[in-house]
Design a protein around this motif. Structure first.
Motif, PDB file in Angstrom:
ATOM      1  N   THR A 182      15.673   3.262  -6.181  1.00 14.40           N
ATOM      2  CA  THR A 182      15.121   3.164  -4.827  1.00 14.40           C
ATOM      3  C   THR A 182      16.189   2.720  -3.840  1.00 14.40           C
ATOM      4  N   ALA A 183      16.969   1.720  -4.228  1.00 21.56           N
ATOM      5  CA  ALA A 183      18.028   1.224  -3.350  1.00 21.56           C
ATOM      6  C   ALA A 183      19.098   2.287  -3.116  1.00 21.56           C
ATOM      7  N   LEU A 184      19.479   2.994  -4.172  1.00 21.72           N
ATOM      8  CA  LEU A 184      20.495   4.036  -4.041  1.00 21.72           C
ATOM      9  C   LEU A 184      20.018   5.162  -3.129  1.00 21.72           C
ATOM     10  N   VAL A 185      18.782   5.595  -3.326  1.00 24.48           N
ATOM     11  CA  VAL A 185      18.255   6.683  -2.503  1.00 24.48           C
ATOM     12  C   VAL A 185      18.139   6.242  -1.044  1.00 24.48           C
ATOM     13  N   ALA A 186      17.711   4.997  -0.812  1.00 27.72           N
ATOM     14  CA  ALA A 186      17.608   4.490   0.565  1.00 27.72           C
ATOM     15  C   ALA A 186      18.961   4.519   1.258  1.00 27.72           C
ATOM     16  N   THR A 187      20.001   4.102   0.541  1.00 26.81           N
ATOM     17  CA  THR A 187      21.350   4.142   1.116  1.00 26.81           C
ATOM     18  C   THR A 187      21.794   5.581   1.364  1.00 26.81           C
ATOM     19  N   ALA A 188      21.496   6.469   0.415  1.00 29.01           N
ATOM     20  CA  ALA A 188      21.870   7.879   0.575  1.00 29.01           C
ATOM     21  C   ALA A 188      21.162   8.508   1.767  1.00 29.01           C
ATOM     22  N   GLY A 193       0.775  -1.242   0.000  1.00 29.43           N
ATOM     23  CA  GLY A 193       0.000   0.000   0.000  1.00 29.43           C
ATOM     24  C   GLY A 193       0.796   1.275   0.000  1.00 29.43           C
ATOM     25  N   THR A 194       1.940   1.291  -0.683  1.00 29.13           N
ATOM     26  CA  THR A 194       2.805   2.478  -0.688  1.00 29.13           C
ATOM     27  C   THR A 194       2.055   3.737  -1.109  1.00 29.13           C
ATOM     28  N   VAL A 217      12.689   8.113  -0.860  1.00 28.48           N
ATOM     29  CA  VAL A 217      12.835   6.715  -1.259  1.00 28.48           C
ATOM     30  C   VAL A 217      11.643   6.270  -2.102  1.00 28.48           C
ATOM     31  N   ALA A 218      10.488   6.893  -1.865  1.00 28.87           N
ATOM     32  CA  ALA A 218       9.273   6.505  -2.589  1.00 28.87           C
ATOM     33  C   ALA A 218       9.224   7.067  -4.003  1.00 28.87           C
ATOM     34  N   ASN A 219       9.951   8.126  -4.270  1.00 27.99           N
ATOM     35  CA  ASN A 219       9.802   8.833  -5.538  1.00 27.99           C
ATOM     36  C   ASN A 219      10.081   7.991  -6.782  1.00 27.99           C
ATOM     37  N   PRO A 220      11.162   7.201  -6.820  1.00 26.97           N
ATOM     38  CA  PRO A 220      11.395   6.414  -8.040  1.00 26.97           C
ATOM     39  C   PRO A 220      10.230   5.493  -8.401  1.00 26.97           C
ATOM     40  N   VAL A 221       9.665   4.826  -7.389  1.00 32.02           N
ATOM     41  CA  VAL A 221       8.557   3.896  -7.654  1.00 32.02           C
ATOM     42  C   VAL A 221       7.320   4.648  -8.124  1.00 32.02           C
ATOM     43  N   GLY A 278       7.047  14.358  -1.475  1.00 35.56           N
ATOM     44  CA  GLY A 278       6.302  13.769  -2.575  1.00 35.56           C
ATOM     45  C   GLY A 278       7.027  13.905  -3.896  1.00 35.56           C
ATOM     46  N   PRO A 279       6.443  13.342  -4.940  1.00 33.99           N
ATOM     47  CA  PRO A 279       7.120  13.290  -6.239  1.00 33.99           C
ATOM     48  C   PRO A 279       6.994  14.555  -7.071  1.00 33.99           C
ATOM     49  N   LEU A 280       6.210  15.551  -6.610  1.00 35.55           N
ATOM     50  CA  LEU A 280       5.921  16.700  -7.458  1.00 35.55           C
ATOM     51  C   LEU A 280       7.182  17.420  -7.905  1.00 35.55           C
ATOM     52  N   MET A 281       8.068  17.778  -6.956  1.00 37.01           N
ATOM     53  CA  MET A 281       9.266  18.530  -7.315  1.00 37.01           C
ATOM     54  C   MET A 281      10.189  17.708  -8.214  1.00 37.01           C
TER      55      MET A 281
END
Length: 328
Positions: free
Chosen positions: A288-294, A46-47, A267-271, A150-153
């Motif tokens: 997603t993995a890269l952003v989570a690590t960052a 349910g992301t 982390v949610a933005n790529p998906v 959120g993904p808007l920007m």
């Protein structure tokens, strides 16, 4: 048991711990949601709906009557952060293919990953650091930082840089829950207080759901690259943020350092963006993995660097003067 207290000792723990648990579940038992179905599947997959409610509550928590000082501070930091991400996107697009880098040391790196990591600040981390090292007005700059959520920007940056095209109604759909929450929160202060309480509560839920989109083997494959991306976020966004805080925001640079993190929500933005524009689906998992690590790297390093910077500006190095000889 002090489970909550122990989790909160980890920078961004209420987001990152559930995210890692979700990633562990998705790696070891990826069919769990389908097996149990019903509400269990809803929590695991349910992301988007969970994030939609969170964006609504974030909007409801923002007070339109924020003081001019707070708006100047937050506006300076937000605009600088977004502008830097936009410039970096333009530069990165000139040598990174649309499908991301496929081989070599930088395998998995994409413009989507870079923009997602750089265009959002960890507002909670920033606010807590400014409560300790800054002023009340600087801490209140968290107000406009919520607009980055959120993904808007990310969509705006990718679209304006010519890296993607989105239908106008997709932009509206990305921001509509936030705007409705913002309107209701400012029309009725009781509603603002009511919905604002849900903002921190929802964080572990969407963290867990996000984790279930990550396979830990991807994080292992991109671990060093993710660490490098996290360090790049601090350096590339941090320097302009320090300068903007000093020369536009009227601060001493501490707020700029504190704002140089990557937000957990990024982390949610790529998906989400891959769902809106399928062209990004091939790079969504690695991004997603890269952003989570960052996010983890910046959550650990930014507090340390902020503390060192605050100590430096509070106790500048003394100028060496030639001591005069004592009179007899």
């Amino acid at each position: 048991m002090k489970i909550k207290a122990n989790i909160e000792r980890i920078p961004g723990g209420m987001m990152l711990v559930p995210l890692l648990l979700g990633a562990l579940l998705n790696t070891l038992a990826p069919a769990t949601g389908e097996y149990f179905g019903s509400f269990t599947k809803g929590m695991i997959a349910g992301t988007v709906p969970i994030l939609a409610v969170w964006f609504f509550c974030i909007g409801a928590s923002i007070d339109l009557r924020a003081t001019g000082t707070v708006l100047r501070k937050s506006g300076t930091l937000v605009v600088t952060k977004i502008a830097v991400a936009w410039v970096v996107a333009l530069i990165a697009a000139s040598f990174i293919p649309e499908t991301g880098i496929q081989t070599g040391v930088f395998a998995g790196l994409s413009v989507l990953a870079i923009v997602s990591a750089m265009d959002m600040t960890n507002g909670g981390l920033y606010a807590s650091l400014m409560n300790q090292y800054g002023t009340k007005e600087e801490s209140g700059a968290f107000v406009l930082m919520s607009l980055e959520s959120g993904p808007l920007m990310t969509m705006v940056i990718l679209g304006s840089a010519g890296l993607a095209s989105f239908e106008p109604h997709h932009f509206i759909g990305a921001v509509l829950p936030f705007l409705v929450g913002f309107a209701l929160g400012n029309l009725d202060h009781d509603l603002r207080a009511f919905f604002s309480k849900a903002t921190p509560v929802l964080i572990p839920f969407f963290g867990f759901a996000l984790g279930n989109t990550i396979n830990l083997s991807v994080i292992l494959d991109t671990g060093l690259l993710g660490i490098g991306l996290g360090a790049a976020v601090i350096v590339i966004t941090g320097i302009p943020l320090i300068l903007a805080d000093k020369f536009i925001g009227g601060g001493n640079g501490t707020a700029g350092v504190a704002a140089s993190s990557a937000a957990g929500a990024a982390v949610a933005n790529p998906v989400i963006i891959a769902q809106i524009n399928p062209a990004f689906e091939p790079v969504a998992a690695s991004a997603t993995a890269l952003v989570a690590t960052a996010v983890i790297v910046t959550a650990i390093l930014v507090p340390v660097i902020t503390a060192l910077w605050a100590r430096h500006v509070a106790n500048p190095a003394p100028t060496h003067e030639i001591a005069s000889e004592p009179r007899e």
